[in-house]
Design a protein around this motif. Structure first.
Motif, PDB file in Angstrom:
ATOM      1  N   THR A 209       0.853  -1.186   0.000  1.00  0.00           N
ATOM      2  CA  THR A 209       0.000   0.000   0.000  1.00  0.00           C
ATOM      3  C   THR A 209       0.887   1.233   0.000  1.00  0.00           C
ATOM      4  N   LEU A 213       0.219   7.593   5.378  1.00  0.00           N
ATOM      5  CA  LEU A 213      -0.137   6.610   6.395  1.00  0.00           C
ATOM      6  C   LEU A 213      -0.644   7.276   7.672  1.00  0.00           C
ATOM      7  N   CYS A 220      -4.585   3.114   8.240  1.00  0.00           N
ATOM      8  CA  CYS A 220      -3.364   2.334   8.414  1.00  0.00           C
ATOM      9  C   CYS A 220      -3.508   1.376   9.592  1.00  0.00           C
ATOM     10  N   ALA A 236       4.268  -1.070   3.375  1.00  0.00           N
ATOM     11  CA  ALA A 236       3.550   0.204   3.324  1.00  0.00           C
ATOM     12  C   ALA A 236       4.526   1.340   3.080  1.00  0.00           C
ATOM     13  N   LEU A 253       3.029  -3.934  10.047  1.00  0.00           N
ATOM     14  CA  LEU A 253       3.385  -3.571   8.675  1.00  0.00           C
ATOM     15  C   LEU A 253       4.892  -3.393   8.534  1.00  0.00           C
TER      16      LEU A 253
END
Length: 383
Positions: A209, A213, A220, A236, A253
């Motif tokens: 992605t 964020l 997120c 991310a 993440l």
């Protein structure tokens, strides 16, 4: 390619925000306008563009002006926004602009522009709060929304990046008709060979992605919960701290930080599953970049995403972390399905080109230049 100022069709003063997707929109559109013979002065509000951003804008053929003026969503009081609008009106006079293209209607709230004004509703605090907040609009956002409302009524034309968001904008500000929907276009990022893939093999799957964020509307935190449940790595890209001090602290993440275009292209070259669980997304240029690269798309079930991507994406409930994790792991194990979804996304992305967006915007510009009668119509004005 630079426009010959002695032969240009007309001259546009366009504002831009170097913090988010508005920058990509503005530079791509400016490049399309320059290729069509239009002169463009790009006035940057808020933080200055990076050296790479500035180089890209200049390569597009526009004149870059760093104004030092505040962005509407970062300003401390209404006077800062109206003052920025007045300064932009003076700049329009100074550069001899024939049209002004604003990236927020708020800057048209009080300024006396000497030429027709097109304002783009990329996003706004009222529609953002409806998606990301609870209860009444806070006071610090209410005055910003009021400036947007006033700007919508004073602009000569309003644009929005899709019909669904145009309708949401009309509802939020009581407009008698919605802004004109002009889908965004995006220049395709230069391809970068994937280091993870050998010729003739399928890339190692991962999810990816990109975006701001720190913006709670990007959700997120929801994607971080998904990453805790999936065996698939979730990467991310984007800042975790915003210029307004808002911050997100993902645990699961793999946070890559801010990537330039080459960095994003490198990630997309591995054809990851692109996932967005945003609660609010007027268009989504990062999604378009992923689709251009042939990535399978997994998107939150928003009206805007449904309109733009239709049957070329899988839509999910943003808060159902278990279901999203299961879907991502299932796609990781099914390269044929990923490939089919990637081809569908890539085909759909072919609709959203810089050329198509430029042609639509030029139609609006030419209509406003055709005469005062059209200008007086005040497209998108309230009843």
């Amino acid at each position: 390619m630079r426009t010959d100022l002695t032969r240009q069709r007309f001259h546009v003063l366009m504002t831009a925000d170097a913090v988010g997707g508005v920058w990509s929109y503005a530079v791509d559109l400016a490049g399309g306008l320059v290729e069509a013979g239009v002169g463009v002065t790009l006035a940057v509000l808020g933080p200055d563009p990076s050296a790479a951003q500035a180089a890209r804008a200049e390569a597009a053929g526009c004149r870059l002006v760093r104004t030092g003026l505040p962005l509407d969503w970062m300003a401390t009081d209404p006077g800062a926004v109206t003052g920025a609008g007045e300064a932009l009106a003076r700049t329009a006079r100074a550069v001899g602009a024939d049209l002004v293209h604003l990236h927020s209607p708020a800057f048209a709230a009080a300024a006396d522009f000497p030429v027709p004004v097109v304002a783009v509703c990329h996003s706004c605090v009222a529609t953002w709060w409806a998606a990301a907040g609870t209860g009444p609009l806070p006071g610090d956002l209410a005055w910003r929304a009021e400036l947007v409302a006033r700007g919508c009524r004073r602009a000569d034309a309003l644009l929005a990046p899709c019909r669904a968001f145009a309708d949401a904008t009309a509802r939020a500000y009581g407009l008698s008709r919605p802004p004109r929907a002009v889908h965004n276009g995006r220049r395709q990022l230069a391809p970068v060979l994937a280091s993870v893939a050998s010729p003739g093999t399928d890339p190692v799957p991962f999810a990816f992605t990109a975006g701001r964020l720190w913006d709670r509307a990007k959700n997120c935190a929801g994607l971080d919960r998904v990453a805790a449940r999936t065996v698939l790595p979730v990467r991310a890209a984007g800042p975790v701290t915003g210029p307004n001090g808002e911050r997100v602290r993902p645990v699961h993440l793999t946070v890559l930080g801010e990537l330039d275009e080459a960095g994003i292209a490198a990630e997309l070259s591995g054809r990851p599953i692109f996932v967005s669980l945003a609660r609010y997304e007027p268009f989504g240029l990062a999604v378009l970049e992923a689709a251009q690269a042939g990535c399978a798309l997994v998107l939150s079930d928003l009206p805007t995403f449904r309109e733009v991507w239709a049957d070329a994406a899988l839509f999910v409930e943003a808060d159902d972390a278990d279901a999203v994790a299961g879907l991502l792991d299932g796609l990781a194990a099914d390269p044929d399905r990923r490939a089919r979804l990637g081809r569908a996304a890539q085909e759909r992305a072919g609709r959203y080109t810089v050329a198509a967006a430029t042609a639509s915007v030029l139609d609006v510009f030419e209509a406003l230049r055709a005469g005062p009668g059209i200008r007086a119509a005040r497209q998108g004005a309230a009843a």
